[in-house]
Design a protein around this motif. Structure first.
Motif, PDB file in Angstrom:
ATOM      1  N   ASN A  91       0.795  -1.231   0.000  1.00 58.38           N
ATOM      2  CA  ASN A  91       0.000   0.000   0.000  1.00 58.38           C
ATOM      3  C   ASN A  91       0.825   1.276   0.000  1.00 58.38           C
ATOM      4  O   ASN A  91       0.277   2.364  -0.168  1.00 58.38           O
ATOM      5  N   GLY A  92       2.124   1.173   0.221  1.00 53.98           N
ATOM      6  CA  GLY A  92       2.933   2.371   0.350  1.00 53.98           C
ATOM      7  C   GLY A  92       2.771   2.959   1.740  1.00 53.98           C
ATOM      8  O   GLY A  92       2.419   2.265   2.683  1.00 53.98           O
ATOM      9  N   SER A  93       3.016   4.234   1.879  1.00 59.26           N
ATOM     10  CA  SER A  93       2.920   4.895   3.180  1.00 59.26           C
ATOM     11  C   SER A  93       1.473   4.919   3.661  1.00 59.26           C
ATOM     12  O   SER A  93       0.554   5.204   2.896  1.00 59.26           O
ATOM     13  N   LEU A  94       1.292   4.634   4.950  1.00 58.66           N
ATOM     14  CA  LEU A  94      -0.034   4.659   5.560  1.00 58.66           C
ATOM     15  C   LEU A  94       0.068   5.293   6.934  1.00 58.66           C
ATOM     16  O   LEU A  94       1.053   5.080   7.649  1.00 58.66           O
ATOM     17  N   ILE A  95      -0.950   6.072   7.308  1.00 55.61           N
ATOM     18  CA  ILE A  95      -0.975   6.545   8.687  1.00 55.61           C
ATOM     19  C   ILE A  95      -1.318   5.361   9.577  1.00 55.61           C
ATOM     20  O   ILE A  95      -1.877   4.354   9.116  1.00 55.61           O
ATOM     21  N   THR A  96      -1.001   5.473  10.844  1.00 55.99           N
ATOM     22  CA  THR A  96      -1.097   4.337  11.753  1.00 55.99           C
ATOM     23  C   THR A  96      -2.486   3.709  11.758  1.00 55.99           C
ATOM     24  O   THR A  96      -2.616   2.481  11.686  1.00 55.99           O
ATOM     25  N   ARG A  97      -3.528   4.504  11.814  1.00 55.19           N
ATOM     26  CA  ARG A  97      -4.872   3.933  11.901  1.00 55.19           C
ATOM     27  C   ARG A  97      -5.263   3.230  10.609  1.00 55.19           C
ATOM     28  O   ARG A  97      -5.981   2.232  10.637  1.00 55.19           O
ATOM     29  N   GLU A  98      -4.789   3.724   9.457  1.00 51.40           N
ATOM     30  CA  GLU A  98      -5.052   3.054   8.183  1.00 51.40           C
ATOM     31  C   GLU A  98      -4.334   1.705   8.135  1.00 51.40           C
ATOM     32  O   GLU A  98      -4.890   0.706   7.671  1.00 51.40           O
ATOM     33  N   LEU A  99      -3.095   1.687   8.593  1.00 49.23           N
ATOM     34  CA  LEU A  99      -2.322   0.457   8.617  1.00 49.23           C
ATOM     35  C   LEU A  99      -2.957  -0.544   9.571  1.00 49.23           C
ATOM     36  O   LEU A  99      -3.045  -1.749   9.261  1.00 49.23           O
ATOM     37  N   ARG A 100      -3.415  -0.060  10.697  1.00 50.26           N
ATOM     38  CA  ARG A 100      -4.059  -0.935  11.676  1.00 50.26           C
ATOM     39  C   ARG A 100      -5.312  -1.587  11.082  1.00 50.26           C
ATOM     40  O   ARG A 100      -5.526  -2.788  11.223  1.00 50.26           O
ATOM     41  N   ALA A 101      -6.118  -0.786  10.392  1.00 50.21           N
ATOM     42  CA  ALA A 101      -7.338  -1.319   9.778  1.00 50.21           C
ATOM     43  C   ALA A 101      -7.008  -2.307   8.660  1.00 50.21           C
ATOM     44  O   ALA A 101      -7.652  -3.359   8.532  1.00 50.21           O
ATOM     45  N   ALA A 102      -5.991  -1.980   7.865  1.00 47.92           N
ATOM     46  CA  ALA A 102      -5.609  -2.854   6.754  1.00 47.92           C
ATOM     47  C   ALA A 102      -5.088  -4.200   7.245  1.00 47.92           C
ATOM     48  O   ALA A 102      -5.179  -5.203   6.535  1.00 47.92           O
ATOM     49  N   CYS A 103      -4.550  -4.213   8.464  1.00 44.18           N
ATOM     50  CA  CYS A 103      -4.038  -5.454   9.041  1.00 44.18           C
ATOM     51  C   CYS A 103      -5.087  -6.197   9.865  1.00 44.18           C
ATOM     52  O   CYS A 103      -4.783  -7.236  10.457  1.00 44.18           O
ATOM     53  N   GLY A 104      -6.313  -5.654   9.921  1.00 43.09           N
ATOM     54  CA  GLY A 104      -7.407  -6.337  10.603  1.00 43.09           C
ATOM     55  C   GLY A 104      -7.508  -6.103  12.094  1.00 43.09           C
ATOM     56  O   GLY A 104      -8.266  -6.785  12.781  1.00 43.09           O
ATOM     57  N   PHE A 105      -6.768  -5.116  12.602  1.00 44.05           N
ATOM     58  CA  PHE A 105      -6.833  -4.814  14.037  1.00 44.05           C
ATOM     59  C   PHE A 105      -7.953  -3.803  14.285  1.00 44.05           C
ATOM     60  O   PHE A 105      -7.706  -2.640  14.598  1.00 44.05           O
ATOM     61  N   THR A 106      -9.189  -4.253  14.135  1.00 44.44           N
ATOM     62  CA  THR A 106     -10.329  -3.333  14.206  1.00 44.44           C
ATOM     63  C   THR A 106     -11.215  -3.556  15.425  1.00 44.44           C
ATOM     64  O   THR A 106     -12.133  -2.793  15.664  1.00 44.44           O
ATOM     65  N   GLY A 107     -10.949  -4.571  16.182  1.00 45.57           N
ATOM     66  CA  GLY A 107     -11.787  -4.867  17.343  1.00 45.57           C
ATOM     67  C   GLY A 107     -11.459  -4.000  18.533  1.00 45.57           C
ATOM     68  O   GLY A 107     -10.543  -3.166  18.505  1.00 45.57           O
ATOM     69  N   PRO A 108     -12.229  -4.159  19.620  1.00 38.46           N
ATOM     70  CA  PRO A 108     -11.980  -3.375  20.836  1.00 38.46           C
ATOM     71  C   PRO A 108     -10.616  -3.692  21.439  1.00 38.46           C
ATOM     72  O   PRO A 108     -10.134  -4.831  21.368  1.00 38.46           O
ATOM     73  N   ASN A 109      -9.999  -2.685  22.013  1.00 37.51           N
ATOM     74  CA  ASN A 109      -8.697  -2.807  22.687  1.00 37.51           C
ATOM     75  C   ASN A 109      -7.569  -3.257  21.761  1.00 37.51           C
ATOM     76  O   ASN A 109      -6.539  -3.758  22.223  1.00 37.51           O
ATOM     77  N   MET A 110      -7.753  -3.083  20.459  1.00 36.33           N
ATOM     78  CA  MET A 110      -6.730  -3.496  19.505  1.00 36.33           C
ATOM     79  C   MET A 110      -5.681  -2.413  19.249  1.00 36.33           C
ATOM     80  O   MET A 110      -4.590  -2.710  18.782  1.00 36.33           O
ATOM     81  N   ARG A 111      -6.024  -1.172  19.535  1.00 31.86           N
ATOM     82  CA  ARG A 111      -5.111  -0.080  19.207  1.00 31.86           C
ATOM     83  C   ARG A 111      -3.779  -0.206  19.928  1.00 31.86           C
ATOM     84  O   ARG A 111      -2.719  -0.130  19.307  1.00 31.86           O
ATOM     85  N   SER A 112      -3.822  -0.377  21.240  1.00 31.39           N
ATOM     86  CA  SER A 112      -2.571  -0.433  22.007  1.00 31.39           C
ATOM     87  C   SER A 112      -1.771  -1.678  21.644  1.00 31.39           C
ATOM     88  O   SER A 112      -0.532  -1.638  21.593  1.00 31.39           O
ATOM     89  N   LYS A 113      -2.452  -2.796  21.371  1.00 33.66           N
ATOM     90  CA  LYS A 113      -1.758  -4.015  20.979  1.00 33.66           C
ATOM     91  C   LYS A 113      -1.034  -3.816  19.652  1.00 33.66           C
ATOM     92  O   LYS A 113       0.128  -4.196  19.502  1.00 33.66           O
ATOM     93  N   PHE A 114      -1.713  -3.181  18.709  1.00 30.91           N
ATOM     94  CA  PHE A 114      -1.107  -2.930  17.404  1.00 30.91           C
ATOM     95  C   PHE A 114       0.059  -1.961  17.530  1.00 30.91           C
ATOM     96  O   PHE A 114       1.104  -2.149  16.896  1.00 30.91           O
ATOM     97  N   ASP A 115      -0.108  -0.930  18.335  1.00 32.42           N
ATOM     98  CA  ASP A 115       0.965   0.033  18.533  1.00 32.42           C
ATOM     99  C   ASP A 115       2.224  -0.631  19.079  1.00 32.42           C
ATOM    100  O   ASP A 115       3.352  -0.210  18.768  1.00 32.42           O
ATOM    101  N   GLY A 116       2.042  -1.678  19.876  1.00 31.05           N
ATOM    102  CA  GLY A 116       3.192  -2.411  20.393  1.00 31.05           C
ATOM    103  C   GLY A 116       3.989  -3.082  19.286  1.00 31.05           C
ATOM    104  O   GLY A 116       5.226  -3.076  19.298  1.00 31.05           O
ATOM    105  N   TYR A 117       3.283  -3.655  18.305  1.00 33.80           N
ATOM    106  CA  TYR A 117       3.962  -4.269  17.159  1.00 33.80           C
ATOM    107  C   TYR A 117       4.715  -3.209  16.343  1.00 33.80           C
ATOM    108  O   TYR A 117       5.839  -3.442  15.896  1.00 33.80           O
ATOM    109  N   ILE A 118       4.081  -2.052  16.149  1.00 30.75           N
ATOM    110  CA  ILE A 118       4.718  -0.982  15.375  1.00 30.75           C
ATOM    111  C   ILE A 118       5.985  -0.490  16.074  1.00 30.75           C
ATOM    112  O   ILE A 118       7.021  -0.273  15.436  1.00 30.75           O
ATOM    113  N   THR A 119       5.909  -0.343  17.394  1.00 35.44           N
ATOM    114  CA  THR A 119       7.083   0.100  18.143  1.00 35.44           C
ATOM    115  C   THR A 119       8.226  -0.904  18.004  1.00 35.44           C
ATOM    116  O   THR A 119       9.381  -0.521  17.797  1.00 35.44           O
ATOM    117  N   ARG A 120       7.917  -2.196  18.093  1.00 41.98           N
ATOM    118  CA  ARG A 120       8.968  -3.208  17.959  1.00 41.98           C
ATOM    119  C   ARG A 120       9.596  -3.176  16.569  1.00 41.98           C
ATOM    120  O   ARG A 120      10.817  -3.343  16.422  1.00 41.98           O
TER     121      ARG A 120
END
Length: 242
Positions: A138-167
């Motif tokens: 997809n090229g460059s994506l803002i964090t929330r777009e990337l999160r949605a594209a990876c299927g992290f759309t459920g409750p409490n998924m934001r902080s979990k996804f952010d952990g993967y991005i930080t790593r």
């Protein structure tokens, strides 16, 4: 993307032009901070755990965060991040013990070399691999777009996804290309902004991520540089940053 590669390859460096104590430095403008990043090589944005060693610590009072009586706020340093990433010939991301900061073009290959030896290529089928493949597709994506594209759309998924991005940023596999701000009905930007994420290869080219030294040699080179830059820091503090 092309502008990033040009700025990255052609940036001037000031390393070796004399040592100084970080506590004696004061920055008054975005161009000054760009120059300092090239000189010191590594600069955390906010508190690094080492007194005086962050962009926040060395900017003058007028550039720091301020809240006005009407509830508004201003933070020049925060607003400089975008121009520095776009024009300053450096890489930005969460590279310092999970905290954000800048790495100059001179030092990025060594940091990339060391970190990728410490954090190997994500395993096939892993979430980290999915994130990198999604960015590649997809090229460059803002964090929330990337999160949605990876299927992290459920409750409490934001902080979990952010952990993967930080790593992945700590592994030198994801960087921040720019910052995107929402606008009001008058077209004025507001808020803290969203990170526009990409890979260093896509932004700067594969050559910018290659290093002829071994990972251990890169680590020692960075350590020796920071030891000279930060004579009052302990060995443990420096190793934590690397």
């Amino acid at each position: 993307m092309g502008n990033h590669a040009t700025n990255f390859q052609n940036c001037s460096t000031f390393a070796g032009k004399g040592s100084f104590y970080m506590r004696d430095v004061e920055v008054h403008s975005c161009p000054e901070l760009m120059g300092l990043i090239q000189e010191v090589g590594f600069l955390p944005l906010l508190d690094s755990g080492i007194v005086g060693y962050s962009a926040e610590a060395i900017v003058d009072d007028e550039c720091r965060y301020v809240v006005y009586s009407d509830g508004g706020w201003d933070w020049p340093l925060w607003k400089w991040k975008g121009p520095i990433v776009q024009e300053g010939g450096c890489v930005y991301g969460k590279f310092f013990a999970g905290k954000a900061g800048f790495v100059s073009c001179e030092w990025w290959p060594d940091l990339c070399n060391w970190r990728r030896s410490k954090f190997p290529q994500p395993a096939e089928g892993s979430i980290e691999e999915t994130i990198l493949l999604t960015l590649a597709e997809n090229g460059s994506l803002i964090t929330r777009e990337l999160r949605a594209a990876c299927g992290f759309t459920g409750p409490n998924m934001r902080s979990k996804f952010d952990g993967y991005i930080t790593r992945l940023q700590m592994a030198a596999r994801i960087v921040t290309e720019d910052f995107v701000y929402p606008t009001d009905k008058h077209g004025r930007e507001y808020g803290w902004g969203w990170s526009l994420l990409s890979t260093p290869e896509a932004l700067y080219g594969r050559d910018a991520c290659r290093c002829e030294r071994t990972p251990e040699e890169s680590y020692q080179r960075i350590f020796d540089h920071l030891r000279q830059l930060l004579p009052e820091a302990t060995e443990r503090q420096i190793r934590k940053l690397i």
